[in-house]
Design a protein around this motif. Structure first.
Motif, PDB file in Angstrom:
ATOM      1  N   ALA A   1      -0.902   6.286  -4.682  1.00 29.87           N
ATOM      2  CA  ALA A   1      -2.216   6.597  -5.254  1.00 29.87           C
ATOM      3  C   ALA A   1      -2.629   5.573  -6.305  1.00 29.87           C
ATOM      4  O   ALA A   1      -3.677   5.730  -6.947  1.00 29.87           O
ATOM      5  CB  ALA A   1      -2.198   7.997  -5.872  1.00 29.87           C
ATOM      6  N   GLY A   2      -1.833   4.536  -6.496  1.00 27.15           N
ATOM      7  CA  GLY A   2      -2.134   3.524  -7.504  1.00 27.15           C
ATOM      8  C   GLY A   2      -3.025   2.430  -6.970  1.00 27.15           C
ATOM      9  O   GLY A   2      -3.210   2.260  -5.759  1.00 27.15           O
ATOM     10  N   ASP A   3      -3.567   1.632  -7.876  1.00 27.53           N
ATOM     11  CA  ASP A   3      -4.427   0.515  -7.502  1.00 27.53           C
ATOM     12  C   ASP A   3      -3.597  -0.616  -6.901  1.00 27.53           C
ATOM     13  O   ASP A   3      -2.411  -0.784  -7.228  1.00 27.53           O
ATOM     14  CB  ASP A   3      -5.170  -0.033  -8.718  1.00 27.53           C
ATOM     15  CG  ASP A   3      -6.202   0.948  -9.266  1.00 27.53           C
ATOM     16  OD1 ASP A   3      -6.399   2.010  -8.640  1.00 27.53           O
ATOM     17  OD2 ASP A   3      -6.796   0.646 -10.316  1.00 27.53           O
ATOM     18  N   VAL A   4      -4.234  -1.391  -6.043  1.00 30.00           N
ATOM     19  CA  VAL A   4      -3.613  -2.581  -5.450  1.00 30.00           C
ATOM     20  C   VAL A   4      -4.551  -3.755  -5.651  1.00 30.00           C
ATOM     21  O   VAL A   4      -5.760  -3.665  -5.392  1.00 30.00           O
ATOM     22  CB  VAL A   4      -3.318  -2.377  -3.955  1.00 30.00           C
ATOM     23  CG1 VAL A   4      -2.881  -3.690  -3.301  1.00 30.00           C
ATOM     24  CG2 VAL A   4      -2.253  -1.311  -3.753  1.00 30.00           C
ATOM     25  N   LEU A   5      -4.001  -4.868  -6.125  1.00 32.36           N
ATOM     26  CA  LEU A   5      -4.763  -6.094  -6.341  1.00 32.36           C
ATOM     27  C   LEU A   5      -4.940  -6.827  -5.018  1.00 32.36           C
ATOM     28  O   LEU A   5      -3.958  -7.100  -4.314  1.00 32.36           O
ATOM     29  CB  LEU A   5      -4.030  -6.994  -7.334  1.00 32.36           C
ATOM     30  CG  LEU A   5      -4.748  -8.266  -7.777  1.00 32.36           C
ATOM     31  CD1 LEU A   5      -5.914  -7.932  -8.693  1.00 32.36           C
ATOM     32  CD2 LEU A   5      -3.772  -9.218  -8.477  1.00 32.36           C
TER      33      LEU A   5
ATOM     34  N   PHE B   1       0.832  -1.207   0.000  1.00 28.27           N
ATOM     35  CA  PHE B   1       0.000   0.000   0.000  1.00 28.27           C
ATOM     36  C   PHE B   1       0.869   1.260   0.000  1.00 28.27           C
ATOM     37  O   PHE B   1       0.553   2.249  -0.667  1.00 28.27           O
ATOM     38  CB  PHE B   1      -0.946  -0.007   1.199  1.00 28.27           C
ATOM     39  CG  PHE B   1      -2.032  -1.046   1.119  1.00 28.27           C
ATOM     40  CD1 PHE B   1      -2.747  -1.238  -0.048  1.00 28.27           C
ATOM     41  CD2 PHE B   1      -2.338  -1.846   2.217  1.00 28.27           C
ATOM     42  CE1 PHE B   1      -3.761  -2.206  -0.131  1.00 28.27           C
ATOM     43  CE2 PHE B   1      -3.340  -2.804   2.147  1.00 28.27           C
ATOM     44  CZ  PHE B   1      -4.049  -2.983   0.973  1.00 28.27           C
ATOM     45  N   ALA B   2       1.981   1.200   0.734  1.00 21.46           N
ATOM     46  CA  ALA B   2       2.891   2.353   0.748  1.00 21.46           C
ATOM     47  C   ALA B   2       3.560   2.527  -0.607  1.00 21.46           C
ATOM     48  O   ALA B   2       3.709   3.658  -1.099  1.00 21.46           O
ATOM     49  CB  ALA B   2       3.937   2.177   1.850  1.00 21.46           C
ATOM     50  N   LEU B   3       3.970   1.436  -1.219  1.00 23.58           N
ATOM     51  CA  LEU B   3       4.630   1.501  -2.520  1.00 23.58           C
ATOM     52  C   LEU B   3       3.673   1.997  -3.602  1.00 23.58           C
ATOM     53  O   LEU B   3       4.049   2.799  -4.461  1.00 23.58           O
ATOM     54  CB  LEU B   3       5.179   0.125  -2.897  1.00 23.58           C
ATOM     55  CG  LEU B   3       5.879   0.003  -4.252  1.00 23.58           C
ATOM     56  CD1 LEU B   3       7.140   0.867  -4.286  1.00 23.58           C
ATOM     57  CD2 LEU B   3       6.235  -1.460  -4.534  1.00 23.58           C
TER      58      LEU B   3
ATOM     59  N   GLY C   1      -5.131   5.005  -3.377  1.00 23.56           N
ATOM     60  CA  GLY C   1      -5.638   4.381  -4.588  1.00 23.56           C
ATOM     61  C   GLY C   1      -6.852   3.522  -4.284  1.00 23.56           C
ATOM     62  O   GLY C   1      -7.431   3.581  -3.192  1.00 23.56           O
ATOM     63  N   THR C   2      -7.236   2.712  -5.234  1.00 19.99           N
ATOM     64  CA  THR C   2      -8.386   1.831  -5.047  1.00 19.99           C
ATOM     65  C   THR C   2      -7.915   0.389  -4.893  1.00 19.99           C
ATOM     66  O   THR C   2      -6.799   0.030  -5.276  1.00 19.99           O
ATOM     67  CB  THR C   2      -9.344   1.920  -6.251  1.00 19.99           C
ATOM     68  OG1 THR C   2      -8.641   1.519  -7.425  1.00 19.99           O
ATOM     69  CG2 THR C   2      -9.864   3.330  -6.417  1.00 19.99           C
TER      70      THR C   2
ATOM     71  N   PHE D   1      -6.821  -4.924   5.799  1.00 17.16           N
ATOM     72  CA  PHE D   1      -6.429  -4.102   4.654  1.00 17.16           C
ATOM     73  C   PHE D   1      -6.731  -2.625   4.924  1.00 17.16           C
ATOM     74  O   PHE D   1      -5.926  -1.749   4.594  1.00 17.16           O
ATOM     75  CB  PHE D   1      -7.162  -4.552   3.394  1.00 17.16           C
ATOM     76  CG  PHE D   1      -6.708  -5.874   2.842  1.00 17.16           C
ATOM     77  CD1 PHE D   1      -5.538  -6.480   3.272  1.00 17.16           C
ATOM     78  CD2 PHE D   1      -7.465  -6.536   1.884  1.00 17.16           C
ATOM     79  CE1 PHE D   1      -5.121  -7.702   2.764  1.00 17.16           C
ATOM     80  CE2 PHE D   1      -7.056  -7.750   1.361  1.00 17.16           C
ATOM     81  CZ  PHE D   1      -5.893  -8.339   1.798  1.00 17.16           C
ATOM     82  N   ALA D   2      -7.896  -2.349   5.508  1.00 16.14           N
ATOM     83  CA  ALA D   2      -8.267  -0.956   5.777  1.00 16.14           C
ATOM     84  C   ALA D   2      -7.285  -0.306   6.743  1.00 16.14           C
ATOM     85  O   ALA D   2      -6.845   0.837   6.529  1.00 16.14           O
ATOM     86  CB  ALA D   2      -9.689  -0.893   6.338  1.00 16.14           C
ATOM     87  N   ASP D   3      -6.930  -1.007   7.806  1.00 21.04           N
ATOM     88  CA  ASP D   3      -5.973  -0.463   8.774  1.00 21.04           C
ATOM     89  C   ASP D   3      -4.601  -0.273   8.133  1.00 21.04           C
ATOM     90  O   ASP D   3      -3.924   0.739   8.377  1.00 21.04           O
ATOM     91  CB  ASP D   3      -5.854  -1.387   9.986  1.00 21.04           C
ATOM     92  CG  ASP D   3      -7.079  -1.364  10.874  1.00 21.04           C
ATOM     93  OD1 ASP D   3      -8.022  -0.584  10.580  1.00 21.04           O
ATOM     94  OD2 ASP D   3      -7.117  -2.117  11.864  1.00 21.04           O
ATOM     95  N   ALA D   4      -4.176  -1.237   7.317  1.00 23.56           N
ATOM     96  CA  ALA D   4      -2.873  -1.132   6.663  1.00 23.56           C
ATOM     97  C   ALA D   4      -2.841   0.054   5.691  1.00 23.56           C
ATOM     98  O   ALA D   4      -1.826   0.746   5.568  1.00 23.56           O
ATOM     99  CB  ALA D   4      -2.555  -2.434   5.930  1.00 23.56           C
ATOM    100  N   ARG D   5      -3.947   0.297   5.002  1.00 24.66           N
ATOM    101  CA  ARG D   5      -4.007   1.432   4.066  1.00 24.66           C
ATOM    102  C   ARG D   5      -3.862   2.761   4.810  1.00 24.66           C
ATOM    103  O   ARG D   5      -3.179   3.677   4.349  1.00 24.66           O
ATOM    104  CB  ARG D   5      -5.320   1.412   3.297  1.00 24.66           C
ATOM    105  CG  ARG D   5      -5.457   0.255   2.340  1.00 24.66           C
ATOM    106  CD  ARG D   5      -6.785   0.336   1.601  1.00 24.66           C
ATOM    107  NE  ARG D   5      -6.788   1.428   0.628  1.00 24.66           N
ATOM    108  CZ  ARG D   5      -7.878   2.000   0.158  1.00 24.66           C
ATOM    109  NH1 ARG D   5      -9.085   1.622   0.587  1.00 24.66           N
ATOM    110  NH2 ARG D   5      -7.787   2.959  -0.744  1.00 24.66           N
ATOM    111  N   VAL D   6      -4.507   2.870   5.950  1.00 20.80           N
ATOM    112  CA  VAL D   6      -4.406   4.101   6.733  1.00 20.80           C
ATOM    113  C   VAL D   6      -2.966   4.325   7.183  1.00 20.80           C
ATOM    114  O   VAL D   6      -2.414   5.428   7.042  1.00 20.80           O
ATOM    115  CB  VAL D   6      -5.352   4.050   7.952  1.00 20.80           C
ATOM    116  CG1 VAL D   6      -5.076   5.215   8.897  1.00 20.80           C
ATOM    117  CG2 VAL D   6      -6.809   4.074   7.492  1.00 20.80           C
TER     118      VAL D   6
END
Length: 326
Positions: free
Chosen positions: A174-178, A169-171, A235-236, A224-229
């Motif tokens: 703003a890009g998408d992550v599968l 998510f850090a890498l 991104g999406t 995933f939500a916590d890791a994104r924060v």
């Protein structure tokens, strides 16, 4: 002074256990093959556990505590035979992979264990740990603790599984992550430092028995939500089902070209083991966000786009996203 022998003691988990004992004022000896430095406050004895005389030096004295993390049941049996009568207490680090069923939510330490492999089959990780546990129990009886961790996570994780997500998510920024379909999927993790602290504590008390050392179950979408924060991902998430991922050569759980922590459907028991005994024994479970933040700092230090033992490369992921979106 408490005399502690850690069989290993220079690796990821065993090294942290050795450090916790040293922090507690114990005299700590680590028996390992060498190649890695002894942890601070410990003494290293270099020996190869494949050698018949591996334990000769450490068998000359008495120990208050011996800790073994080995997944090789022959090594465990040999260590118990050589050192079992030289220690007041023994702690063996096993795994929740010893259990026979993964489809029963909330199962505790009394759940059935895996049986012996078929005559023409190799002994897998879980069955190897079952056999190692049997050696400890049969020889040491009421002087042993068997600790069964779930997925061990945190800074320095050599498997690259848990850190993949917060790192990715850090890498991606703003890009998408599968990501896999998260419906009815989850994870159950324990921070490596919480586990090391617990192992030291029960060794100090000479507690005996079997305990699952696992965290609270967490839904995969929540993880995933916590890791994104923590990672600042804007991104999406491109969620795809199991069939699509498998058809495109993406593996479950771990290893190259995988999506770590993604499990096949029908395995709720794997990530919902009971941790009631762990909590009753005073085991700590730090907030998931704390572990994610510490893991991300470690991921950044090691390189977000480094070669990994688990997960997709960013290039592979972008190609899969291109195919997904046509």
């Amino acid at each position: 002074m408490t005399d502690v022998l850690v069989l290993g003691g220079t690796g990821w988990l065993s090294g942290r256990i050795a450090e916790r004992w040293a922090d507690a004022g114990a005299s700590v000896t680590c028996l390992a093959r060498g190649g890695r430095d002894a942890r601070y406050g410990t003494t290293l004895v270099v020996a190869d556990r494949n050698d018949p005389d591996a334990y000769d030096e450490v068998a000359r004295r008495e120990w208050d505590e011996i800790v073994d993390v080995s997944s090789n049941p022959d090594h465990v049996a040999a260590a118990v035979a050589a050192l079992g009568e030289r220690t007041r207490h023994w702690t063996y680090i096993s795994t929740v992979s010893v259990y026979a069923a993964d489809d029963v939510p909330g199962a505790d330490e009394s759940a059935e264990l895996l049986g012996a492999p078929a005559p023409d089959a190799d002994e897998d990780y879980g069955r190897a740990k079952v056999r190692a546990e049997a050696s400890v129990r049969s020889s040491l009886g009421f002087r042993a603790a068997i600790v069964r961790p779930g997925l061990i996570v945190g800074p320095g994780d050599p498997t690259d599984r848990f850190g993949y997500w917060v790192g990715r998510f850090a890498l991606a920024g703003a890009g998408d992550v599968l990501v896999p379909d998260t419906a009815d999927r989850g994870a159950q993790v324990i921070d490596v430092d919480d586990l090391a602290e617990f192992v030291q504590a029960i060794g100090h008390e000479r507690w005996t028995g079997v305990v699952n050392a696992v965290g609270d179950p967490v839904a995969l979408d929540r993880l995933f939500a916590d890791a994104r924060v923590i990672a600042g991902h804007s991104g999406t998430l491109a969620a795809v089902d199991d069939d699509w991922l498998q058809q495109h050569g993406v593996a479950y759980w771990m290893g190259p070209r995988s999506l770590p922590l993604w499990l096949p459907a029908g395995m709720p028991g794997f990530w919902t083991r009971s941790n009631a005994a762990y909590r009753l024994l005073g085991g700590r479970l730090r907030p998931l966000g704390d572990t994610l933040a510490r893991t991300l700092a470690d991921e950044r230090d090691r390189g977000l786009d480094r070669e990994r033992r688990a997960g997709l490369t960013r290039a592979d992921e972008l190609e899969l996203l291109r195919r997904l979106h046509g």
